[in-house]
Enzyme design. Sequence first.
Site, mmCIF file in Angstrom:
data_model
loop_
_atom_site.group_PDB
_atom_site.id
_atom_site.type_symbol
_atom_site.label_atom_id
_atom_site.label_comp_id
_atom_site.label_asym_id
_atom_site.label_seq_id
_atom_site.Cartn_x
_atom_site.Cartn_y
_atom_site.Cartn_z
ATOM 1 N N LYS A 81 2.518 -1.648 11.174
ATOM 2 C CA LYS A 81 1.562 -2.595 10.590
ATOM 3 C C LYS A 81 2.042 -4.026 10.828
ATOM 4 O O LYS A 81 3.226 -4.324 10.664
ATOM 5 C CB LYS A 81 1.412 -2.318 9.093
ATOM 6 C CG LYS A 81 0.268 -3.076 8.426
ATOM 7 C CD LYS A 81 0.143 -2.685 6.959
ATOM 8 C CE LYS A 81 -0.992 -3.426 6.271
ATOM 9 N NZ LYS A 81 -1.064 -3.096 4.824
ATOM 10 N N SER A 156 -5.790 -2.175 3.264
ATOM 11 C CA SER A 156 -5.631 -3.105 4.355
ATOM 12 C C SER A 156 -5.072 -2.481 5.633
ATOM 13 O O SER A 156 -5.233 -3.037 6.712
ATOM 14 C CB SER A 156 -4.731 -4.256 3.932
ATOM 15 O OG SER A 156 -3.421 -3.794 3.666
ATOM 16 N N SER A 180 -3.313 0.218 -0.109
ATOM 17 C CA SER A 180 -3.494 -0.061 1.325
ATOM 18 C C SER A 180 -2.861 0.951 2.277
ATOM 19 O O SER A 180 -3.088 0.871 3.482
ATOM 20 C CB SER A 180 -2.960 -1.456 1.663
ATOM 21 O OG SER A 180 -3.801 -2.443 1.141
#
Lengths: 501, 99
Positions: A81, A156, A180
């Site tokens: 990420k 997210s 997330s």
Amino acid sequence: MTDLTRLPAAELAAKIHAREVTAVEVTQAHLDRIAEVDGLVHAFLHVDAEGALATARAVDADLAEGREPASALAGVPLALKDVLTTKDMPTTCGSRTLENWVPPYDATVTRRLRRAGVVILGKTNMDEFAMGSSTENSAFGPTRNPWDPERIPGGSGGGSSASLAAFEAPLAIGTDTGGSIRQPGAVTGTVGVKPTYGGVSRYGLVAFSSSLDQAGPCARTVLDAALLHEVIAGHDPLDSTSIDAPVPPVVAAAREGASGDLSGVRVGYVREFAGEHYQRGVLGSFERALGQLREQGAEVVEVSCPNFAYALPAYYLIAPSECSSNLARFDAMRYGLRVADDGEHSAEEVMSASREAGFGPEVKRRIMLGTYALSSGYYDAYYGSAQKVRTLISRDFAAAFERVDVLVSPTTPTTAFRIGERVDDPLAMYYADLCTIPANLAGNAAMSVPSGLSDDDGLPVGLQIMAPALADERLYRVGAAYETVRGPLLDRVPELKGVSV
Amino acid sequence: MPNISRDEVAHLAKLARLAVTEEELDVFAGQLDQILDAVAAVGEVAKDDIPPTSHAVPLTNVFRADEVRPGLTQQQALAGAPAAEEGRFRVPRILGEEQ
């Protein structure tokens, strides 16, 4: 020949370590897959083919010389990420503010992955600074859900979860402040774990809400998540909130769970997690999950956590408050975007213009909301009250865990919604985190594991499992047992091949 | 009556160093009002006798050994700078015309 992109990380590692395939072949297969489908999926913001192949070659060379693999996952590719710093790749956090920024240091998670010989393929798309539930808040365009490209992959960490469901990577790293990791896992039919707060170092994790942020593993199987958990977890002197205790025995627990037997395990389902905000197909899938857990020998009881209803409002005060403070660092002076530096404008004006140009609407909303909640006169009513709710939620968890070993709920109230459906309605977007937030506020460990497809729209549903702080292994025991009996889901993802860009 | 007026939102944006546009103010004022309506629910259960929690894992006084460790070089520290001059960060003027 077996399609290497379809294999779980544990099997890939076994083949690489037995020298049946090379890490380079495995890495190349995933790079090829990314080249083939990422024009559509857009899981990645940056792909580092050269760096990935170099890592893979080093792993192969070690094995050829007879050395032990650096870890159980040496040679296995992973998607990282874009909120974790990497000194050889940009780290944008999905924000225009940090476009093309290459950090001068590696996050501890990044460093541990490298040390373990894990092959980092690239950086994945995300809602800007991890604020959002759909990855639509990325400054670089949305990621699409491999189950239906018209739908969101969650957020997210939508890039990380989509990369798994699109078979672009067998492993990924996410971060979970309010859900997330788990919510993207649920809506893409993948596994995601938020470890106990402090279980994984936050050093180099660009801060959104420091008392809630936690990095964790994303994978297609519970065992793979456990193997990755062991690589990234553990005490780090560079993070003062890191827990100085042994990593819970998550891999052993996942292997134990694979027997499918849950005799003697007490499971509580949270009464409050049902009602008007829940999709019928999600509740149906959850009911079936409870039935299956009972059949596997678990004792399933109803548990009430009355204050969980206040978790969402408390979160949307605490997280924005911390974010308003954390994002003050983006001042256009030392790094990041600077505009209007024309000799006419003062530093303060340049700062305001740069933040206006560099941040998207959701980040601005949260900064202003947090600024408001922390201002004198409103502090007690908003931020102070939210912190009290945090105490009440921890008490609800403590009372529940006196009666049961784990709590379960749907991970999300609905399946993946359509891209664009909630962008103009921030509150509707926030409801995606309804069930995941309590574990962040209390610091508990929690997992989302696929619980099948919703019978009203055919999209993936997640079962959330929650365990007390520092008892992360319970998630893996129950998650692996549930997964074994429920069977695979991702073999039903529609074929993405041949989609034009 | 709304929780927050358009003027208050403009003031918040100024405090937060966000040069928002007039159009943004119109949108944000309505949205923030709606969000504040929803989050105000915390007041229903936050009684006086409940202690606040600022952090899920209570840790205090975390120390490490006071040892010299390598830091960033000047070049590394300046690598992401929007503007640098003579090995330093170059910033816009910090004083107004009248000062």
